[in-house]
Design an enzyme around this catalytic site. Structure first.
Site, PDB file in Angstrom:
ATOM      1  N   SER A 109       0.839  -1.195   0.000  1.00 38.67           N
ATOM      2  CA  SER A 109       0.000   0.000   0.000  1.00 38.67           C
ATOM      3  C   SER A 109       0.874   1.244   0.000  1.00 38.67           C
ATOM      4  O   SER A 109       2.089   1.175   0.214  1.00 38.67           O
ATOM      5  CB  SER A 109      -0.898   0.011   1.233  1.00 38.67           C
ATOM      6  OG  SER A 109      -0.124   0.321   2.377  1.00 38.67           O
ATOM      7  N   LYS A 110       0.232   2.362  -0.243  1.00 34.73           N
ATOM      8  CA  LYS A 110       0.947   3.620  -0.246  1.00 34.73           C
ATOM      9  C   LYS A 110       1.581   3.869   1.124  1.00 34.73           C
ATOM     10  O   LYS A 110       2.665   4.433   1.234  1.00 34.73           O
ATOM     11  CB  LYS A 110      -0.020   4.746  -0.606  1.00 34.73           C
ATOM     12  CG  LYS A 110       0.617   6.110  -0.491  1.00 34.73           C
ATOM     13  CD  LYS A 110      -0.041   7.125  -1.352  1.00 34.73           C
ATOM     14  CE  LYS A 110       0.203   8.542  -0.841  1.00 34.73           C
ATOM     15  NZ  LYS A 110       1.422   8.723  -0.087  1.00 34.73           N
TER      16      LYS A 110
END
Ligand code: GLU
Length: 505
Positions: free
Chosen positions: A262-263
């Protein structure tokens, strides 16, 4: 069907910056298309107007331009199957929704969000499907006149896909083999909403893949659960014969631990998850990109290519052209691929090494300029040749090489304590005189003369060299001494030695 022309598509929704996983999906589509002499289509899936983010489409196009992934047709590229932006294809979808309605494969439903919510509250695990649709407000339960009247009145409705229960639906996936699910677990998916007169992702995706003659759907694993529904839709339209083949790519996993990349992992561990820097127009947040972080596009491509695929041996360095030859969808893994960003840095380092010194110097020049250095190209080429094996990023060349361009003003205290001996000032002044007498200041000549001088005088080689290094570099690092002095030239070398003696005396 095997002689069918390969046509694949990358079909992002413009909902923000393109995630690095999406870049890998596009890359695999690209490799597959090129390998088979096929076409790569760029389609924008923007039927969900709520999630539309301005600038996202331009961002995606610029990302691929930077990476060198070229599309054959699509938004901004032209082609014979357009328009390629789904929001410009409303009429096409309407026609195909009608086809399904006319053949009884779909129906109109008027249930309001409140009614649906009430149903969910009343019935445990409520699903709009064969077991419940006859208790709902739709064209299967209402008389035709009422349906027509409601529509004429302007009542909002959706069109739902009428899924027949209890049928095993097979999806043949090139990577995963046969995947089967029972149709009873599927709900009657919404295909179209009258509110915005737009289809949902599923309908638009299938209609477009059909009309654009897509032969293979290569996309992320997150779309695998939709595949059985898609198979059923192809069949409902009577397009089963030309249904594309599927390949669902493995997930990209966190560098540490399990779970999807994920970011936040990028923020936490300090690596970009986007190809280019992204300025979120809604929040104003700025996210780092591979380009701005100093990655070479060819390194990013090579790194991504190996996240979920390998050539069957331990070869790691492959150009885009080699990848086109070697890539094989059947060699993609089912299991998720750990996003090892340290490996990404290693690739960057390798690609810097593989570039010619002239090319690296060309990339380093603007950084030198930023630091106020106007150096001749031939000098920068030599410096880069000596130093490029020490960096992972071009921008790191500055810290590593700056002593070639600016004389030290300070001398590292630790090095000085350890390496600057009592007789160093005297020896260095002698050395300066030896060097001053040279007409030929080449590396080889300097080295020969200085070595002989040290030997004749019976000096300690290490002590001389260490002190010499401190005078030219200001610390204990750097390449071979005579490489440094040869690049600096006689005048600069003498100045640095004599100045150091002044300061360090
Ligand atoms: N619009 C979908 C996405 O954003 C496309 C999925 C597919 O390739 O079918 O990834």
């Amino acid at each position: 069907m095997s002689e069918r022309k390969v046509r694949v598509r990358f079909a992002p929704s413009p909902t923000g910056a393109l995630h690095i996983g999406g870049v890998r999906t596009a890359l695999y589509n690209y490799l597959f298309a090129r390998q088979h002499g096929g076409d790569l289509i760029f389609r924008i899936e923007d039927t969900d107007s709520n999630r539309f983010v301005p600038g996202a489409e331009e961002y995606i196009i610029e990302s691929f331009k930077w990476l060198g992934i070229n599309f054959d047709e699509g938004v901004s590229f032209g082609g014979n199957y357009g328009p390629y932006r789904q929001s410009e294809r409303r009429d096409i979808y309407k026609k195909y929704v009608q086809v399904l309605l006319d053949s009884g494969k779909a129906y109109i439903a008027f249930d309001t969000p409140a009614e649906l919510e009430a149903k969910r509250q009343a019935v445990a695990n409520f699903q709009y499907d064969a077991s419940t649709r006859l208790s709902m407000r739709n064209s299967l339960t209402l008389p035709k006149e009422e349906v027509d009247a409601l529509i004429a009145e302007g009542k909002q409705y959706v069109v739902r896909f009428k899924i027949e229960p209890d049928e095993d639906v097979y999806v043949h996936d090139i990577i995963r083999g046969e995947v089967v699910i029972n149709s009873s677990i599927l709900d009657d998916k919404v295909l179209y909403k009258s509110a915005d007169e737009l289809p949902t992702y599923h309908l638009a995706n299938i209609v477009d893949d059909h009309l654009m003659e897509v032969s293979h759907v290569i996309r992320g694993e997150e779309w695998l659960p939709s595949a059985p529904l898609h198979v059923l839709l192809y069949r409902a339209f009577g397009w089963a014969d030309t249904m594309p083949e599927f390949a669902h790519l493995p997930l990209l996993l966190k560098p540490d631990g399990n779970g999807k990349l994920s970011k936040r992992d990028g923020d936490r561990l300090g690596f970009p998850v986007f190809p280019l820097e992204w300025h979120d127009p809604k929040t104003g947040e700025v996210s780092s990109g591979y380009r701005e972080s100093g990655y070479l596009p060819e390194a990013v491509i090579n790194f991504l290519a190996l996240l979920g695929w390998n050539p069957g041996n331990d070869q790691e360095l492959m150009s885009l052209d080699e990848l086109v030859k070697l890539f094989d969808l059947r060699r993609c893994s089912k299991a998720g691929a750990k996003f090892d960003f340290e490996k990404g840095k290693w690739f960057n380092h390798e690609y810097i090494l593989h570039k010619s010194n002239e090319e690296v110097a060309g990339l380093f020049m603007p950084i030198l300029k930023e630091h106020g250095i106007e150096a001749p190209m031939d000098k920068v080429v030599i410096v880069v040749g000596l130093m490029k094996d020490r960096v992972s990023f071009i921008k790191d060349l500055w810290e590593t090489c700056k002593f070639f361009f600016v004389a030290p003003v300070e001398y590292d205290e630790k090095t000085r304590k350890k390496r600057w001996k009592e007789d160093s000032p005297e020896r260095m002044l002698e050395l300066a005189d030896v060097l001053e007498a040279l007409d030929d200041f080449s590396l080889e000549h300097q080295e020969a003369v200085v070595m002989k001088w040290i030997e004749d005088k019976g000096y300690h080689l290490g002590n001389i060299m260490n002190a010499f290094r401190l005078t030219l570099v200001g610390e204990g690092k750097g390449p071979h001494m005579f490489d440094i002095s040869a690049v600096l030239g006689k005048e600069e070398t003498l100045q640095r030695i004599r100045r150091a003696v002044e300061v360090l005396k």
